[in-house]
Design an enzyme around this catalytic site. Structure first.
Site, mmCIF file in Angstrom:
data_model
loop_
_atom_site.group_PDB
_atom_site.id
_atom_site.type_symbol
_atom_site.label_atom_id
_atom_site.label_comp_id
_atom_site.label_asym_id
_atom_site.label_seq_id
_atom_site.Cartn_x
_atom_site.Cartn_y
_atom_site.Cartn_z
ATOM 1 N N ASP A 97 0.871 -1.175 0.000
ATOM 2 C CA ASP A 97 0.000 0.000 0.000
ATOM 3 C C ASP A 97 0.908 1.225 0.000
ATOM 4 O O ASP A 97 1.661 1.450 0.942
ATOM 5 C CB ASP A 97 -0.862 -0.042 1.266
ATOM 6 C CG ASP A 97 -1.712 1.193 1.447
ATOM 7 O OD1 ASP A 97 -1.627 2.143 0.629
ATOM 8 O OD2 ASP A 97 -2.466 1.229 2.434
ATOM 9 N N VAL A 140 -5.973 4.643 -5.958
ATOM 10 C CA VAL A 140 -4.836 5.084 -5.145
ATOM 11 C C VAL A 140 -5.003 6.565 -4.739
ATOM 12 O O VAL A 140 -4.584 6.975 -3.650
ATOM 13 C CB VAL A 140 -3.506 4.791 -5.889
ATOM 14 C CG1 VAL A 140 -3.278 5.684 -7.063
ATOM 15 C CG2 VAL A 140 -2.340 4.827 -4.940
ATOM 16 N N ASP A 141 -5.637 7.338 -5.593
ATOM 17 C CA ASP A 141 -5.883 8.758 -5.314
ATOM 18 C C ASP A 141 -6.728 8.907 -4.026
ATOM 19 O O ASP A 141 -6.361 9.646 -3.096
ATOM 20 C CB ASP A 141 -6.621 9.354 -6.533
ATOM 21 C CG ASP A 141 -6.683 10.863 -6.566
ATOM 22 O OD1 ASP A 141 -6.105 11.507 -5.663
ATOM 23 O OD2 ASP A 141 -7.311 11.409 -7.496
ATOM 24 N N THR A 183 -3.189 2.003 -14.806
ATOM 25 C CA THR A 183 -3.597 0.605 -15.063
ATOM 26 C C THR A 183 -4.814 0.161 -14.251
ATOM 27 O O THR A 183 -5.191 -1.008 -14.290
ATOM 28 C CB THR A 183 -2.431 -0.374 -14.815
ATOM 29 O OG1 THR A 183 -2.076 -0.345 -13.424
ATOM 30 C CG2 THR A 183 -1.226 -0.019 -15.653
ATOM 31 N N TYR A 203 -8.133 3.774 -15.374
ATOM 32 C CA TYR A 203 -7.822 4.278 -16.718
ATOM 33 C C TYR A 203 -7.491 3.168 -17.713
ATOM 34 O O TYR A 203 -7.214 3.459 -18.885
ATOM 35 C CB TYR A 203 -6.709 5.328 -16.652
ATOM 36 C CG TYR A 203 -7.174 6.689 -16.151
ATOM 37 C CD1 TYR A 203 -8.505 6.927 -15.821
ATOM 38 C CD2 TYR A 203 -6.265 7.748 -16.010
ATOM 39 C CE1 TYR A 203 -8.925 8.173 -15.361
ATOM 40 C CE2 TYR A 203 -6.688 9.001 -15.563
ATOM 41 C CZ TYR A 203 -8.009 9.205 -15.243
ATOM 42 O OH TYR A 203 -8.416 10.436 -14.795
#
Ligand code: AR6
Length: 178
Positions: free
Chosen positions: A16, A39-40, A128, A131
């Site tokens: 992470d 992840v954002d 990946t 998007y």
């Protein structure tokens, strides 16, 4: 997995990225810089509101972040002192400059790191997830772009923090190919 490029280290790990102890971590953001999923979302949740406040200040000064560009903010409550927000391309078949834009996102993230004097950077696998950039090709572009940059401008460490074991294996295979 670990390799040396000149005096720089390139490391692949599963994990992470919000827990990474590199000086900076890279966020796979979108052009609004206002947060999102994947992840954002994880980075904004873990790093707290200072990161969004810094993103808002940047957007009000210079507008949205174009695809392939990168901006730097505080890391807020993260271990990492900085977050480098970059925007990867949305995959739409490969003939809209997606490969070049992905390489640009990695390169500009490293340029931004260097400008701030940052010596260690952790990347997620940009583009990946939501998007949909095919990961085998994305891994080759990511590692190739990082290698080219480090040959010219050494850093202490570039780490790829891959979220799944499968993704780690794809990146490891791409690193061994070269
Ligand atoms: N640590 C490391 N990698 C992670 C983590 C984490 N905590 N969480 C997810 N990943 P994505 P994109 C992996 O969708 O494709 C957002 O909504 C994930 O498994 O986060 O560039 C933005 O706001 C995948 O391998 O980014 C944009 O709108 C990788 O991170 C859009 O998604 C990237 O997946 C950007 O899409």
């Amino acid at each position: 997995m670990k390799i040396n490029i000149g005096t720089s280290r390139v490391v692949l790990v599963q994990g992470d990225i919000t827990q990474a102890d590199t000086e900076a971590i890279v966020n796979a953001a979108n052009t609004s810089l206002m947060g999102g999923g994947g992840v954002d979302g994880a980075i904004h949740r873990a790093g707290g509101p200072k990161i969004l406040a810094a993103c808002k200040a940047i957007v009000s000064r210079q507008g949205r972040c174009p695809t392939g560009e990168a901006v730097v903010t505080t890391g807020g409550d993260l271990k990492a002192k900085y977050v480098i927000h970059t925007v990867g391309p949305v995959w739409s078949g490969g003939d809209r400059g997606e490969r070049e834009l992905l390489a640009k996102a990695y390169r500009n993230s490293l340029v931004a790191a260097r400008q701030k004097g940052i010596r260690s950077v952790a990347f997620p696998s940009i583009s990946t997830g939501a998007y949909r950039f095919p990961i085998e090709e994305a891994a080759r572009i990511a590692l190739g772009t990082v290698r080219e940059f480090l040959e010219e401008h050494p850093l202490a460490e570039v780490r790829f923090v891959l979220f799944s074991e499968t993704d780690l294996h794809v990146y490891a295979a791409a690193l061994r190919e070269r």
